[in-house]
Design an enzyme around this catalytic site. Structure first.
Site, short mmCIF file in Angstrom:
data_model
loop_
_atom_site.label_atom_id
_atom_site.label_comp_id
_atom_site.label_asym_id
_atom_site.label_seq_id
_atom_site.Cartn_x
_atom_site.Cartn_y
_atom_site.Cartn_z
N ASP A 312 -5.59 40.53 -24.70
CA ASP A 312 -5.09 40.01 -23.44
C ASP A 312 -6.14 40.05 -22.34
O ASP A 312 -6.94 40.98 -22.25
CB ASP A 312 -3.87 40.84 -23.02
CG ASP A 312 -3.23 40.37 -21.74
OD1 ASP A 312 -2.76 39.22 -21.72
OD2 ASP A 312 -3.21 41.15 -20.77
N GLU A 365 -7.68 35.92 -25.41
CA GLU A 365 -6.95 35.17 -24.38
C GLU A 365 -7.86 35.15 -23.16
O GLU A 365 -7.87 36.06 -22.35
CB GLU A 365 -5.61 35.85 -24.07
CG GLU A 365 -4.70 35.00 -23.18
CD GLU A 365 -4.72 35.43 -21.73
OE1 GLU A 365 -4.65 34.54 -20.86
OE2 GLU A 365 -4.79 36.64 -21.44
#
Length: 648
Positions: A312, A365
């Site tokens: 993330d 990401e």
């Protein structure tokens, strides 16, 4: 270090931990059920280098640690203690006496389980005895590179896929029965779980973590999670975990100022602060933090058999100014804004993971323009093997929200992504982030009337599925969830009883099947030779035509997208070879909620000798408004197969 030996610790492991090179530190740190000197009990081990004293408190000593004072192991900053006659299920915390004589209660950073929130104690848990039955799955993983295989990911928030009411969650075990079978029926290849590491606030969806080694107790026990993952593998489904090394929450029982000083977040408070999220960044230059985080990535693969991590917020890790006000700006040693410690950490992370687990998935990401994210570290890259294509996602969602009459002026939003589509190994994400916070659901982003929204979403899904790159869809998108995602409620499953939503569900299932059974759509995702524009310039009619190629000479598909309101009953499309072209899938088929009779939506087209689009021959197609068609070269198929009408 006599204390280490007395408590069954390896001085070599502690040395490697301090140097940032102990990548299985969970085997030492935390609470482990062991036998020492013929006695059964639990060995507790924690890193708290600046503490004056550390006690173990818990259900076994009435939360009074005076008789359970931990021993410091030399200059390592590591404290340990063996407590006999306790075992699995015991609740505990560390009571830390700081250098300023403040007493704090902290959860174990390496705890394998925690109490259900709002309680925050760690739980002694045995993780290493689950009987796995996924050997065949792991053998196949060793044999197949994911870059050249289909990857169709179903992104899931376990608390709201299905539940029995607010905070009445299904268990991991229930999901093992229902979710896995559903994913198999829908022809997905992977499940991606929003973070299931322990977290205090439901509304953070797991992205603000306190327990990096603890699967959240909201949905059951670690063994039940293992059962879910094992069932996925037995059914041929891979499991990806959202992993959050970019920041951690500030709750008092967590990592913040763990021993009274900022050991996980580092001393530079400006660099540590994440004001956008109200969290703290890790100190990636600290060697013990490196051991903690890299071990955590390895832990989920080693102990839970996770097939990969979606890492993330990479952009927030590598940019020192990411979403910060000027008063929090800091600079690296060269005067730049790159977080050089984070860059080195990410490279080392990927090197270690691939050393232990070749062909695992490490997906960044990353919304930045940082180059070579998916290139090997020895070539100067960050070492991931996939990256989310945020540019494609933003351009296409903006384009699909336009009135089709205005699209001719924004044709580049559809075509620009092919300028960089092969610069990285991409995943095309339609994730949870796009259906919350007032952004509307995917269906409700589409322009037009109620019926036109469905037609547009079918068209968009077709283009998404045939564009180079692996795929990810957030739950509910497969039937056109109309409302935004509501994290505290179950998905709107009742919509499947409505005709157009049920038809959308059928369409997505069929589209997923076509993707998985058409090598041209995934074999050469990262190879420019796997894609070819047939007509890229038709902005006036908002039509694009392109070709996807597989490795075999005759393995190619023709894709035609009409993004306009206009109907073109005799549209000429250039094709590379004379022969037969079978309509593999048509978004306007009646079975999918469209207006084209099923027989007409699956027809075979014979090429003619008219050269077109720079190709030696062509086919003539009927292009309904807002429609997608994929045709496969069919010369090798028996004619009886070509004349069949098949809807999957």
């Amino acid at each position: 270090m006599a204390n280490a030996a007395a408590n069954g610790l390896s001085t070599r492991d502690l040395y490697l931990f301090n140097k940032g090179n102990y990548f299985h530190s969970y085997r030492t740190f935390g609470a482990h059920i062991v036998q020492l000197d013929g006695k059964a009990g639990v060995r507790f081990t924690v890193w708290a280098p600046n503490a004056k004293q550390v006690h173990v408190v818990g259900s076994f000593n009435a939360w009074n640690g005076d008789s359970h004072i931990m021993e410091k192991n030399g200059e390592t900053g590591v404290w340990s203690l063996f407590v006999p006659d306790i075992g699995a299920g015991a609740a505990y915390k560390y009571e830390i006496l700081t250098s300023t004589n403040e007493r704090m209660l902290k959860s174990d950073p390496y705890a394998f389980a925690s109490e259900l929130r709002p309680s925050t104690a760690s739980i002694v848990t045995e993780l290493f005895r689950f009987n796995w039955n996924d050997g065949d799955w792991h053998q196949r993983k060793l044999e197949d590179s994911p870059v050249h295989e289909p990857m169709l990911i179903y992104e899931v928030h376990l608390g709201s896929w299905r539940n029995n009411g607010r905070e009445l969650f299904w268990t991991y075990e229930q999901m093992a029965d229902e979710l896995v079978d559903y994913v198999v029926r829908m022809n997905y290849t992977h499940i991606e779980l929003l973070p299931i590491t322990e977290h205090p606030l439901d509304q953070s969806w797991g992205y603000q973590t306190t327990g990096y080694y603890a699967a959240t107790s909201r949905y059951g026990t670690p063994a039940q999670l293992m059962m879910l993952i094992d069932r996925c593998h037995q059914k041929g489904i891979g499991v990806i975990l959202d992993w959050v090394p970019g920041h951690f929450c500030k709750d008092d029982h967590g990592l913040r100022e763990f021993d009274g000083t900022p050991i996980y977040e580092g001393k530079d408070w400006k660099r540590a602060e994440k004001p956008l999220w109200g969290t703290l960044a890790f100190d990636y230059g600290c060697t013990e933090v490196q051991s903690f985080l890299i071990s955590n990535a390895v832990f989920w693969m080693d102990v839970f058999h996770i097939d990969g991590l979606r890492v993330d917020a990479v952009a927030s890790m590598i940019d020192l100014h990411f979403d910060k006000p000027p008063e929090l700006y800091t600079y690296n040693a060269f005067g730049g804004t790159e977080n050089t410690d984070a860059l080195r950490f990410l490279k080392r992370l990927n090197e270690v993971v691939f050393q232990y687990y070749p062909n695992t998935l490490m997906i960044a990401e990353d919304s930045s323009a940082w180059p070579a994210v998916t290139s090997p570290t020895y070539m100067g890259g960050l070492g991931f093997n996939f990256k989310w294509n945020m540019g494609w996602m933003n351009d296409m969602l903006r384009y699909m929200a336009l009135d089709p009459n205005d699209r001719m002026r924004h044709h580049n939003l559809v075509t620009f992504s092919l300028m960089y589509a092969f610069s990285e190994n991409y995943v095309l994400p339609l994730s949870h982030d796009e259906v919350v916070h007032g952004k509307h659901s995917l269906l409700n982003k589409m322009s037009g009337t109620y019926e036109q929204k469905f037609a547009q979403l079918r068209l968009f899904y077709g283009y998404w599925m045939t564009h180079p790159g692996k795929k990810l869809l957030f739950m509910g998108g497969e039937w056109g969830q109309f409302d935004e995602w509501k994290d505290a409620e179950s998905l709107d499953w009742m919509l499947l009883d409505y005709e157009l939503h049920g038809a959308m569900h059928t369409y997505v299932k069929s589209l997923n099947d076509r993707y998985g059974t058409t090598p041209a759509l995934w074999e050469r995702d990262s190879d420019p030779g796997g894609f070819e524009w047939i007509d890229v310039h038709n902005a006036a009619q908002s039509i694009i035509v392109f070709m996807r190629r597989g490795h075999a000479e005759d393995e190619f598909s023709i894709i035609v997208c009409n993004f306009s309101y206009h109907h073109y009953p005799e549209y000429l499309v250039g094709v590379p070879k004379p022969g037969l072209y079978r309509t593999a899938i048509h978004s306007e088929a009646a079975a999918f909620g469209g207006s084209v009779p099923t027989a007409d939506s699956t027809k075979v087209h014979h090429s003619n000798k008219t050269a077109w689009h720079g190709r030696p021959c062509s086919i003539t197609l009927d292009l309904p408004p807002l429609s997608f068609q994929m045709l496969s070269f069919a010369n090798g198929e028996p004619r009886r197969n070509l004349e069949k009408t098949v809807l999957h």
